[in-house]
Write a protein that holds these residues in place. Structure first.
Motif, PDB file in Angstrom:
ATOM      1  N   SER A  77      36.347  39.878  52.244  1.00  0.00           N
ATOM      2  CA  SER A  77      37.357  38.875  51.930  1.00  0.00           C
ATOM      3  C   SER A  77      37.392  38.588  50.437  1.00  0.00           C
ATOM      4  CB  SER A  77      37.071  37.595  52.708  1.00  0.00           C
ATOM      5  OG  SER A  77      38.017  36.598  52.395  1.00  0.00           O
ATOM      6  N   LYS A  78      36.219  38.455  49.833  1.00  0.00           N
ATOM      7  CA  LYS A  78      36.148  38.185  48.398  1.00  0.00           C
ATOM      8  C   LYS A  78      36.693  39.364  47.597  1.00  0.00           C
ATOM      9  CE  LYS A  78      32.882  36.920  44.750  1.00  0.00           C
ATOM     10  NZ  LYS A  78      31.457  36.628  44.434  1.00  0.00           N
ATOM     11  N   LEU A  79      36.358  40.579  48.037  1.00  0.00           N
ATOM     12  CA  LEU A  79      36.830  41.781  47.340  1.00  0.00           C
ATOM     13  C   LEU A  79      38.346  41.889  47.411  1.00  0.00           C
ATOM     14  CD1 LEU A  79      36.371  44.504  45.930  1.00  0.00           C
ATOM     15  CD2 LEU A  79      35.954  45.507  48.188  1.00  0.00           C
ATOM     16  N   LEU A  80      38.893  41.698  48.599  1.00  0.00           N
ATOM     17  CA  LEU A  80      40.340  41.825  48.762  1.00  0.00           C
ATOM     18  C   LEU A  80      41.087  40.731  48.019  1.00  0.00           C
ATOM     19  CD1 LEU A  80      40.589  42.805  52.529  1.00  0.00           C
ATOM     20  CD2 LEU A  80      40.509  44.278  50.521  1.00  0.00           C
ATOM     21  N   THR A  81      40.493  39.529  47.963  1.00  0.00           N
ATOM     22  CA  THR A  81      41.127  38.439  47.222  1.00  0.00           C
ATOM     23  C   THR A  81      41.219  38.778  45.744  1.00  0.00           C
ATOM     24  OG1 THR A  81      40.302  36.798  48.793  1.00  0.00           O
ATOM     25  CG2 THR A  81      40.965  36.006  46.620  1.00  0.00           C
ATOM     26  N   LYS A 104      41.991  49.691  30.196  1.00  0.00           N
ATOM     27  CA  LYS A 104      41.685  48.496  29.399  1.00  0.00           C
ATOM     28  C   LYS A 104      41.859  47.242  30.255  1.00  0.00           C
ATOM     29  CE  LYS A 104      42.821  46.458  24.876  1.00  0.00           C
ATOM     30  NZ  LYS A 104      43.277  45.129  25.260  1.00  0.00           N
ATOM     31  N   PHE A 105      42.915  47.216  31.056  1.00  0.00           N
ATOM     32  CA  PHE A 105      43.142  46.083  31.952  1.00  0.00           C
ATOM     33  C   PHE A 105      42.004  45.958  32.958  1.00  0.00           C
ATOM     34  CE2 PHE A 105      44.690  44.578  36.064  1.00  0.00           C
ATOM     35  CZ  PHE A 105      45.170  43.326  35.732  1.00  0.00           C
ATOM     36  N   ILE A 106      41.580  47.064  33.544  1.00  0.00           N
ATOM     37  CA  ILE A 106      40.513  47.035  34.553  1.00  0.00           C
ATOM     38  C   ILE A 106      39.194  46.575  33.937  1.00  0.00           C
ATOM     39  CG2 ILE A 106      39.094  48.487  36.065  1.00  0.00           C
ATOM     40  CD1 ILE A 106      41.649  50.159  36.579  1.00  0.00           C
ATOM     41  N   HIS A 107      38.849  47.135  32.759  1.00  0.00           N
ATOM     42  CA  HIS A 107      37.576  46.782  32.120  1.00  0.00           C
ATOM     43  C   HIS A 107      37.542  45.325  31.666  1.00  0.00           C
ATOM     44  CE1 HIS A 107      35.747  50.984  31.126  1.00  0.00           C
ATOM     45  NE2 HIS A 107      36.191  50.900  32.370  1.00  0.00           N
ATOM     46  N   GLU A 108      38.699  44.747  31.385  1.00  0.00           N
ATOM     47  CA  GLU A 108      38.736  43.355  30.953  1.00  0.00           C
ATOM     48  C   GLU A 108      38.980  42.393  32.116  1.00  0.00           C
ATOM     49  OE1 GLU A 108      41.744  43.364  27.970  1.00  0.00           O
ATOM     50  OE2 GLU A 108      40.468  44.308  26.438  1.00  0.00           O
ATOM     51  N   SER A 109      39.114  42.935  33.340  1.00  0.00           N
ATOM     52  CA  SER A 109      39.347  42.101  34.527  1.00  0.00           C
ATOM     53  C   SER A 109      38.020  41.748  35.197  1.00  0.00           C
ATOM     54  CB  SER A 109      40.254  42.853  35.513  1.00  0.00           C
ATOM     55  OG  SER A 109      39.529  43.931  36.111  1.00  0.00           O
ATOM     56  N   SER A 110      38.121  41.060  36.319  1.00  0.00           N
ATOM     57  CA  SER A 110      36.920  40.690  37.062  1.00  0.00           C
ATOM     58  C   SER A 110      36.238  41.891  37.702  1.00  0.00           C
ATOM     59  CB  SER A 110      37.281  39.663  38.154  1.00  0.00           C
ATOM     60  OG  SER A 110      38.247  40.224  39.041  1.00  0.00           O
ATOM     61  N   ARG A 111      36.968  42.978  37.876  1.00  0.00           N
ATOM     62  CA  ARG A 111      36.389  44.180  38.473  1.00  0.00           C
ATOM     63  C   ARG A 111      35.443  44.885  37.505  1.00  0.00           C
ATOM     64  NH1 ARG A 111      35.231  44.277  42.719  1.00  0.00           N
ATOM     65  NH2 ARG A 111      34.874  46.516  42.551  1.00  0.00           N
ATOM     66  N   LYS A 112      35.693  44.793  36.205  1.00  0.00           N
ATOM     67  CA  LYS A 112      34.865  45.343  35.129  1.00  0.00           C
ATOM     68  C   LYS A 112      34.917  46.872  35.009  1.00  0.00           C
ATOM     69  CE  LYS A 112      33.401  41.348  33.840  1.00  0.00           C
ATOM     70  NZ  LYS A 112      33.935  40.771  32.583  1.00  0.00           N
ATOM     71  N   SER A 113      35.009  47.583  36.114  1.00  0.00           N
ATOM     72  CA  SER A 113      35.053  49.056  36.040  1.00  0.00           C
ATOM     73  C   SER A 113      35.765  49.610  37.267  1.00  0.00           C
ATOM     74  CB  SER A 113      33.649  49.645  35.941  1.00  0.00           C
ATOM     75  OG  SER A 113      32.939  49.440  37.146  1.00  0.00           O
ATOM     76  N   HIS A 114      36.155  50.850  37.168  1.00  0.00           N
ATOM     77  CA  HIS A 114      36.777  51.541  38.296  1.00  0.00           C
ATOM     78  C   HIS A 114      35.702  52.209  39.142  1.00  0.00           C
ATOM     79  CE1 HIS A 114      38.962  54.607  40.584  1.00  0.00           C
ATOM     80  NE2 HIS A 114      40.095  53.972  40.295  1.00  0.00           N
ATOM     81  N   GLY A 115      34.838  53.009  38.478  1.00  0.00           N
ATOM     82  CA  GLY A 115      33.699  53.614  39.152  1.00  0.00           C
ATOM     83  C   GLY A 115      33.917  55.019  39.643  1.00  0.00           C
ATOM     84  N   PHE A 116      35.141  55.340  40.082  1.00  0.00           N
ATOM     85  CA  PHE A 116      35.394  56.668  40.652  1.00  0.00           C
ATOM     86  C   PHE A 116      36.746  57.202  40.163  1.00  0.00           C
ATOM     87  CE2 PHE A 116      32.384  54.589  43.382  1.00  0.00           C
ATOM     88  CZ  PHE A 116      31.437  55.580  43.634  1.00  0.00           C
ATOM     89  N   LEU A 117      36.930  57.168  38.857  1.00  0.00           N
ATOM     90  CA  LEU A 117      38.199  57.583  38.245  1.00  0.00           C
ATOM     91  C   LEU A 117      38.310  59.098  38.227  1.00  0.00           C
ATOM     92  CD1 LEU A 117      40.749  56.580  36.699  1.00  0.00           C
ATOM     93  CD2 LEU A 117      39.409  56.887  34.588  1.00  0.00           C
ATOM     94  N   THR A 118      39.414  59.635  38.717  1.00  0.00           N
ATOM     95  CA  THR A 118      39.711  61.073  38.675  1.00  0.00           C
ATOM     96  C   THR A 118      41.202  61.240  38.397  1.00  0.00           C
ATOM     97  OG1 THR A 118      40.341  61.373  40.998  1.00  0.00           O
ATOM     98  CG2 THR A 118      37.974  61.423  40.486  1.00  0.00           C
ATOM     99  N   SER A 119      41.627  62.474  38.134  1.00  0.00           N
ATOM    100  CA  SER A 119      43.071  62.701  37.939  1.00  0.00           C
ATOM    101  C   SER A 119      43.821  62.608  39.254  1.00  0.00           C
ATOM    102  CB  SER A 119      43.318  64.071  37.291  1.00  0.00           C
ATOM    103  OG  SER A 119      42.776  65.124  38.061  1.00  0.00           O
ATOM    104  N   GLN A 174      34.041  50.639  47.425  1.00  0.00           N
ATOM    105  CA  GLN A 174      33.393  49.420  47.901  1.00  0.00           C
ATOM    106  C   GLN A 174      33.903  49.027  49.291  1.00  0.00           C
ATOM    107  OE1 GLN A 174      34.414  50.012  44.920  1.00  0.00           O
ATOM    108  NE2 GLN A 174      33.139  49.053  43.341  1.00  0.00           N
ATOM    109  N   VAL A 175      35.232  49.122  49.483  1.00  0.00           N
ATOM    110  CA  VAL A 175      35.806  48.799  50.789  1.00  0.00           C
ATOM    111  C   VAL A 175      35.255  49.740  51.845  1.00  0.00           C
ATOM    112  CG1 VAL A 175      37.927  48.696  52.155  1.00  0.00           C
ATOM    113  CG2 VAL A 175      37.900  47.831  49.815  1.00  0.00           C
ATOM    114  N   LYS A 176      35.227  51.016  51.549  1.00  0.00           N
ATOM    115  CA  LYS A 176      34.736  52.007  52.499  1.00  0.00           C
ATOM    116  C   LYS A 176      33.266  51.767  52.830  1.00  0.00           C
ATOM    117  CE  LYS A 176      34.663  57.029  53.177  1.00  0.00           C
ATOM    118  NZ  LYS A 176      34.997  58.335  52.561  1.00  0.00           N
ATOM    119  N   SER A 177      32.481  51.408  51.814  1.00  0.00           N
ATOM    120  CA  SER A 177      31.055  51.156  52.020  1.00  0.00           C
ATOM    121  C   SER A 177      30.822  49.936  52.897  1.00  0.00           C
ATOM    122  CB  SER A 177      30.363  50.978  50.660  1.00  0.00           C
ATOM    123  OG  SER A 177      28.996  50.676  50.814  1.00  0.00           O
TER     124      SER A 177
END
Length: 557
Positions: A60-64, A127-142, A162-165
């Motif tokens: 719930s916290k993640l989806l919010t 830049k938006f992701i790194h400056e957001s509450s998420r801080k990182s993507h973690g699994f970035l690919t093309s 994270q959702v899958k885990s």
């Protein structure tokens, strides 16, 4: 395209989420492009082991947090729900019709503006992701860089791992799922070795790989023919004595760009730049502006192209006019100007009868002896010199050069534009000058000019289509040729018809030759036209009228 309302139970109370479909195969048929409440979405099923939610608070916290993220370069999160029999969860993502960056290498080859646009969109999204509450993507690919219908790059699969885990009862996610080994190409070495969780430095490694893909317009490691397993073994199982990275070529990017990309995938995470530093550095190298968009860049480029094209069109138009003038000049050497204009207008050129004309035939006596002893090159050079000399001289007279046949030079006056009674005086004056000046040229060897003139009616017509020629027909042409062939070297032999037309002109002196047998014509009383410089009628010259009356041919003319 299936309507999602037909197969889904009502949405749960969880906030909406956006993720992009993977390339893996699933046996759940709710998968792919669908419609949900009038919106185009991409549905990705996720299996749950016991079909029940665990870690409710964490999910719930993640989806919010995901639902509150909004950026034009990060895919919008739509939602998550059960399928109708609650055998799996469905992730609903915003649909990007142009698929992933990995599927659009051909576009990068053909449209150079896309590279700058994709780089800027990618940097803004990260830049938006790194400056957001998420801080990182973690699994970035093309594969997770999707393209909207207007070629805006959007980063997808944010928090997907994270959702899958959490759905699989795991609280934390370490490195990657080996079941989807394609991600190994973009995964940082320290994550492959199990030394680090996915973080911002890992994102910078992935970002370097993707930037190289954009500039090289090819998949990573394609030149080394390495499989994901090869990369995993070399990166995770090696003793760090050798690093394996995709190729970079200076012809595809400048030296500064190459250095930045290599910094992004540096073996030591601490030596990789952060997103802010990379954004500034690439902005300076590629002249990226915050307000720039693909459409804006293309419009600017089109404006530059339009200005450049306008200049090129002006230059080409000037070249075209110059070439057209040259072409017209060449055509008018072959055909009369009036005929050229009719042919250009695609009009048929009718044969034309000209009743008042004078024809000049001139050949070079002694040319056969010269040609038999000279080389072909010498013969061509001689004729070109002689004819060029003649062409220069006749340009001051109202005459038309008909053709050259071997050493025979044919000129007419009174056509293609009639000139009244001037035709005889124009040809006579021209003939006198040609004979006088040819006697004094240094290039003539042992040749001498022999001229025949006759006045009468001819028919002019254009003959042929591939190489059209302006030809003259009629007995006048034949008679003029006979006047030449029965003449003498250095003299102008004229017919009685031409002599009669000159009777009133005191500028020319005619001397009777007498009755001469002309092949195909019989006996004709002909004349010599005195070609001496500034010749005037001498006192011992009998008048043409008197001579013609004496010869009983006063009816001619």
């Amino acid at each position: 395209m299936t309507s999602l309302e037909e197969i889904l139970n009502p949405l749960t109370n969880f906030p909406d989420i956006q993720l992009q479909e993977e390339t893996e195969i699933t046996n759940v048929h709710y998968h792919g492009h669908m419609s949900y409440m009038g919106k185009q979405v991409w549905v990705k099923p996720l299996q749950t082991p016991d079909h029940h939610f665990h870690h409710f608070r964490q999910i719930s916290k993640l989806l919010t947090s995901l639902s509150l993220m909004s950026s034009e370069n990060v895919t919008a999160f739509i939602g998550m729900c059960y399928n109708h029999d609650k055998t799996c969860m469905l992730l609903l993502d915003d649909y990007c019709p142009r698929h992933s960056l990995h599927d659009n290498y051909a576009q990068l080859h053909s449209v150079s503006e896309l590279k700058s646009s994709f780089v800027q969109d990618l940097l803004k999204g990260m830049k938006f992701i790194h400056e957001s509450s998420r801080k990182s993507h973690g699994f970035l690919t093309s594969y997770s860089c999707l393209l909207s219908k207007n070629f805006t790059l959007k980063i997808a699969k944010l928090a997907y791992a994270q959702v899958k885990s959490l759905l699989n009862h795991k609280v934390t996610v370490l490195k990657f799922d080996l079941g989807n080994d394609q991600e190994i190409f973009w995964t940082a070495p320290e994550v492959l070795r199990g030394l680090s969780y996915p973080n911002q430095k890992c994102d910078m490694y992935s970002l370097g790989i993707i930037l190289n893909e954009i500039f090289m317009a090819e998949p990573p490691y394609s030149d080394l023919f390495l499989t994901p397993k090869d990369v995993y073994q070399k990166a995770a199982l090696s003793h760090y004595s050798e690093t394996y990275r995709p190729r970079t070529e200076s012809r595809m990017m400048d030296h500064s760009m190459k250095d930045l990309i290599e910094q992004c995938w540096h073996e030591v995470p601490e030596k990789r730049p952060n997103i802010q530093k990379l954004y500034r550095a690439l902005g300076e190298i590629m002249d990226l502006k915050q307000s720039d968009s693909l459409v804006g860049r293309i419009l600017n480029r089109l404006q530059v192209y339009a200005t450049d094209l306008e200049i090129k069109v002006q230059l080409r138009t000037a070249d075209l006019i110059s070439e057209q003038k040259l072409c017209d000049a060449l055509l008018q050497e072959m055909l009369p100007k009036s005929v050229v204009e009719r042919l250009r207008a695609q009009e048929h050129v009718q044969p034309t009868n000209f009743s008042q004309t004078t024809i000049y035939f001139g050949d070079l006596l002694g040319f056969s002896d010269f040609a038999s002893s000279a080389t072909p090159f010498a013969v061509v050079t001689f004729l070109n010199t002689a004819y060029s000399h003649f062409d220069n001289m006749i340009s001051t007279y109202d005459v038309y050069k008909v053709e050259t046949i071997g050493d025979c030079y044919v000129v007419a006056s009174g056509l293609p534009e009639p000139n009244g009674e001037k035709h005889i005086t124009e040809i006579a004056s021209m003939a006198c000058r040609l004979v006088q000046e040819y006697e004094n040229v240094t290039f003539r060897y042992n040749t001498r000019l022999r001229v025949g003139i006759h006045s009468g009616t001819v028919v002019a017509a254009v003959v042929g289509k591939a190489i059209p020629r302006y030809c003259l027909f009629g007995d006048t042409m034949n008679t003029a040729s006979r006047m030449m062939s029965h003449g003498q070297a250095g003299k102008i032999h004229i017919s009685p018809e031409s002599a009669f037309l000159l009777k009133s002109n005191a500028s020319f002196c005619l001397t009777p030759r007498g009755s001469t047998h002309i092949k195909g014509k019989g006996d004709i009383y002909t004349f010599w036209l005195d070609a001496s410089k500034n010749s005037q009628r001498r006192s011992d010259c009998r008048s043409v009228t008197e001579i013609l009356m004496f010869a009983n041919i006063s009816s001619c003319g």
